[in-house]
Scaffold this motif. Structure first.
Motif, PDB file in Angstrom:
ATOM      1  N   CYS A  71       0.838  -1.205   0.000  1.00 11.59           N
ATOM      2  CA  CYS A  71       0.000   0.000   0.000  1.00 11.59           C
ATOM      3  C   CYS A  71       0.874   1.256   0.000  1.00 11.59           C
ATOM      4  CB  CYS A  71      -0.918  -0.007   1.222  1.00 11.59           C
ATOM      5  SG  CYS A  71      -2.016  -1.422   1.263  1.00 11.59           S
TER       6      CYS A  71
ATOM      7  N   ILE B 235       2.751   3.303  -4.921  1.00  9.19           N
ATOM      8  CA  ILE B 235       2.114   2.618  -6.051  1.00  9.19           C
ATOM      9  C   ILE B 235       1.242   3.595  -6.848  1.00  9.19           C
ATOM     10  CG2 ILE B 235       1.913   0.139  -5.547  1.00  9.19           C
ATOM     11  CD1 ILE B 235      -0.659   0.923  -3.994  1.00  9.19           C
TER      12      ILE B 235
ATOM     13  N   ILE C 202      -2.262   4.069  -8.407  1.00 10.29           N
ATOM     14  CA  ILE C 202      -3.626   3.524  -8.400  1.00 10.29           C
ATOM     15  C   ILE C 202      -4.524   4.480  -9.177  1.00 10.29           C
ATOM     16  CG2 ILE C 202      -5.624   2.862  -6.989  1.00 10.29           C
ATOM     17  CD1 ILE C 202      -3.767   2.034  -4.798  1.00 10.29           C
TER      18      ILE C 202
ATOM     19  N   CYS D 103      -0.068   5.129   0.859  1.00 10.69           N
ATOM     20  CA  CYS D 103      -1.448   5.421   0.449  1.00 10.69           C
ATOM     21  C   CYS D 103      -2.105   6.205   1.602  1.00 10.69           C
ATOM     22  CB  CYS D 103      -2.183   4.096   0.228  1.00 10.69           C
ATOM     23  SG  CYS D 103      -3.956   4.328   0.017  1.00 10.69           S
TER      24      CYS D 103
ATOM     25  N   PHE E 111      -4.797   5.948   2.820  1.00 12.91           N
ATOM     26  CA  PHE E 111      -5.764   5.150   3.583  1.00 12.91           C
ATOM     27  C   PHE E 111      -5.141   3.968   4.324  1.00 12.91           C
ATOM     28  CE2 PHE E 111      -8.152   6.783  -0.207  1.00 12.91           C
ATOM     29  CZ  PHE E 111      -8.665   7.881   0.468  1.00 12.91           C
ATOM     30  N   VAL E 112      -3.820   3.878   4.322  1.00 12.03           N
ATOM     31  CA  VAL E 112      -3.220   2.739   5.010  1.00 12.03           C
ATOM     32  C   VAL E 112      -2.927   3.095   6.473  1.00 12.03           C
ATOM     33  CG1 VAL E 112      -0.792   3.213   4.357  1.00 12.03           C
ATOM     34  CG2 VAL E 112      -1.535   0.872   4.767  1.00 12.03           C
TER      35      VAL E 112
ATOM     36  N   CYS F 251      -6.007  -1.543   5.635  1.00  8.86           N
ATOM     37  CA  CYS F 251      -6.716  -0.535   4.843  1.00  8.86           C
ATOM     38  C   CYS F 251      -7.882   0.074   5.632  1.00  8.86           C
ATOM     39  CB  CYS F 251      -7.244  -1.198   3.571  1.00  8.86           C
ATOM     40  SG  CYS F 251      -8.160  -0.060   2.534  1.00  8.86           S
TER      41      CYS F 251
ATOM     42  N   VAL G  71     -10.175   1.956   4.436  1.00  6.21           N
ATOM     43  CA  VAL G  71     -11.412   2.079   3.636  1.00  6.21           C
ATOM     44  C   VAL G  71     -11.761   0.707   3.033  1.00  6.21           C
ATOM     45  CG1 VAL G  71     -11.120   4.539   3.103  1.00  6.21           C
ATOM     46  CG2 VAL G  71     -10.045   2.842   1.606  1.00  6.21           C
TER      47      VAL G  71
ATOM     48  N   ARG H  49     -12.608  -0.140  -0.752  1.00  4.76           N
ATOM     49  CA  ARG H  49     -11.302   0.095  -1.371  1.00  4.76           C
ATOM     50  C   ARG H  49     -11.424   0.020  -2.887  1.00  4.76           C
ATOM     51  NH1 ARG H  49     -12.239  -4.804  -0.021  1.00  4.76           N
ATOM     52  NH2 ARG H  49     -11.233  -6.660  -0.879  1.00  4.76           N
ATOM     53  N   PRO H  50     -10.496   0.655  -3.613  1.00  5.21           N
ATOM     54  CA  PRO H  50     -10.604   0.676  -5.076  1.00  5.21           C
ATOM     55  C   PRO H  50     -10.557  -0.715  -5.707  1.00  5.21           C
ATOM     56  CG  PRO H  50      -8.919   2.223  -4.313  1.00  5.21           C
ATOM     57  CD  PRO H  50      -9.337   1.415  -3.122  1.00  5.21           C
TER      58      PRO H  50
ATOM     59  N   CYS I 273      -7.263  -2.595  -5.843  1.00  9.17           N
ATOM     60  CA  CYS I 273      -6.816  -3.176  -4.569  1.00  9.17           C
ATOM     61  C   CYS I 273      -7.598  -4.454  -4.273  1.00  9.17           C
ATOM     62  CB  CYS I 273      -7.035  -2.202  -3.419  1.00  9.17           C
ATOM     63  SG  CYS I 273      -6.201  -0.632  -3.633  1.00  9.17           S
TER      64      CYS I 273
HETATM   65  S1  SF4 Z   1      -6.821   1.851  -0.696  1.00  8.60           S
HETATM   66 FE1  SF4 Z   1      -6.461   0.449   0.969  1.00  8.60          FE
HETATM   67  S2  SF4 Z   1      -5.837  -1.445  -0.002  1.00  8.60           S
HETATM   68 FE2  SF4 Z   1      -5.625   0.155  -1.516  1.00  8.60          FE
HETATM   69  S3  SF4 Z   1      -3.515   0.850  -1.367  1.00  8.60           S
HETATM   70 FE3  SF4 Z   1      -4.714   2.159  -0.041  1.00  8.60          FE
HETATM   71  S4  SF4 Z   1      -4.639   1.217   1.970  1.00  8.60           S
HETATM   72 FE4  SF4 Z   1      -3.962  -0.304   0.479  1.00  8.60          FE
END
Ligand code: SF4
Ligand code: SF4
Length: 267
Positions: free
Chosen positions: A37, A40, A42, A92, A94-95, A100, A102, A106-107, A110
């Motif tokens: 996470c 990256i 996304i 990220c 949201f980590v 995670c 969310v 989550r997207p 993911c």
């Molecule tokens: S949204 Fe959640 S699963 Fe996706 S990269 Fe972020 S923390 Fe990881």
């Protein structure tokens, strides 16, 4: 990987059919937990944004401003990506230490991991879906004992609704009409961005302008769009199809057609 996998002739990839199995398990006991996470790319689909902004209970424009940045694709259409934090690991947003934050929303990218779609126009036309396993060397989940059939994983991760929603979007972005075009008109790019990604602003545009006076829309559909984001999203896709690629997904009211014809001097 179990021996029910089949080998792609072209790329030497393991291409999995829905009934094929793969070994994988992700949990907080692994040393790699949450490593994936960070740092990256996304890209977010319009439906990802709908789910995420509702998960966070914020408006779409706030979500876009706080958590994303926008690029332009080869057709000149805007695409939205998640903005990583400005920390050392480029995490990220949201980590957290427990994973995670969310997770239920989550997207798509993911939730489908470690699978990735192997799609061609032919498989898409035939309505068939194949996947391969992503090659992420640091992911220890592949060494775990649990195994899943692809179709089981797809259901468990709640992927079908994402596929259904993305189909409507792809009907536009993959349309042959756009294949050799590059949209440069800023107004069109802005409208596309609003309808696809900034759903709360699109709702205001629909309900607080003369928009509804122009189109012949079913009363129940209008009622639903007022509060239901999915209904509004579906309508937004129809509106873009109508405006961008000239599909008759929406009908102008007869009196609007007459006025337009008058303006253009058409009898
Ligand atoms: S949204 Fe959640 S699963 Fe996706 S990269 Fe972020 S923390 Fe990881
Ligand atoms: S690297 Fe793989 S096993 Fe580790 S947390 Fe990420 S998905 Fe799970």
């Amino acid at each position: 990987m179990e021996n029910r996998t089949i080998q792609s002739k072209n790329q030497g990839l393991k291409v999995l059919r829905p009934e094929d199995d793969f070994r994988f398990s992700c949990h907080s006991g692994l040393d790699c937990f949450t490593q994936c996470c960070r740092n990256i790319n996304i890209f977010l689909t319009p439906y990802d944004i709908l789910r995420l902004k509702n998960e966070l209970e914020i408006a779409s424009y706030e979500f876009l401003q706080k958590y994303t940045f926008t690029l332009v694709d080869h057709n000149g259409l805007p695409v939205v990506a998640l903005k990583m934090e400005d920390d050392e690991k480029k995490s990220c947003p949201f980590v957290g230490s427990q994973g995670c934050k969310v997770y239920p929303n989550r997207p798509w990218s993911c939730r489908i991991y470690p699978l990735q779609p192997e799609q061609t126009k032919m498989t898409e036309k035939a309505g068939k879906q194949y996947y391969s396993i992503m090659d992420v060397p640091f992911c220890l989940g592949f060494q775990e004992k649990n195994s899943f059939a692809v179709k089981e994983w797809i259901q468990e991760q709640d992927i079908p609704i994402y596929i259904e929603m993305e189909k409507l979007f792809k009907k536009i972005t993959m349309n042959e009409f756009l294949s050799d075009k590059k949209i440069k008109n800023k107004k069109i790019q802005e409208m596309f961005f609003m309808a696809c990604y900034d759903l709360d602003r699109f709702r205001r545009f629909v309900f607080e302008s003369s928009f509804l006076k122009q189109f012949d829309i079913d009363k129940d559909e209008i009622k639903k769009m007022k509060h239901d984001d999915v209904a509004l999203y579906k309508f937004a896709m129809k509106w873009i199809e109508f405006g961008l690629i000239g599909q008759q997904e929406l009908k102008l009211k007869p009196e609007v057609i007459v006025t337009k014809k008058d303006e253009l001097g058409i009898k």
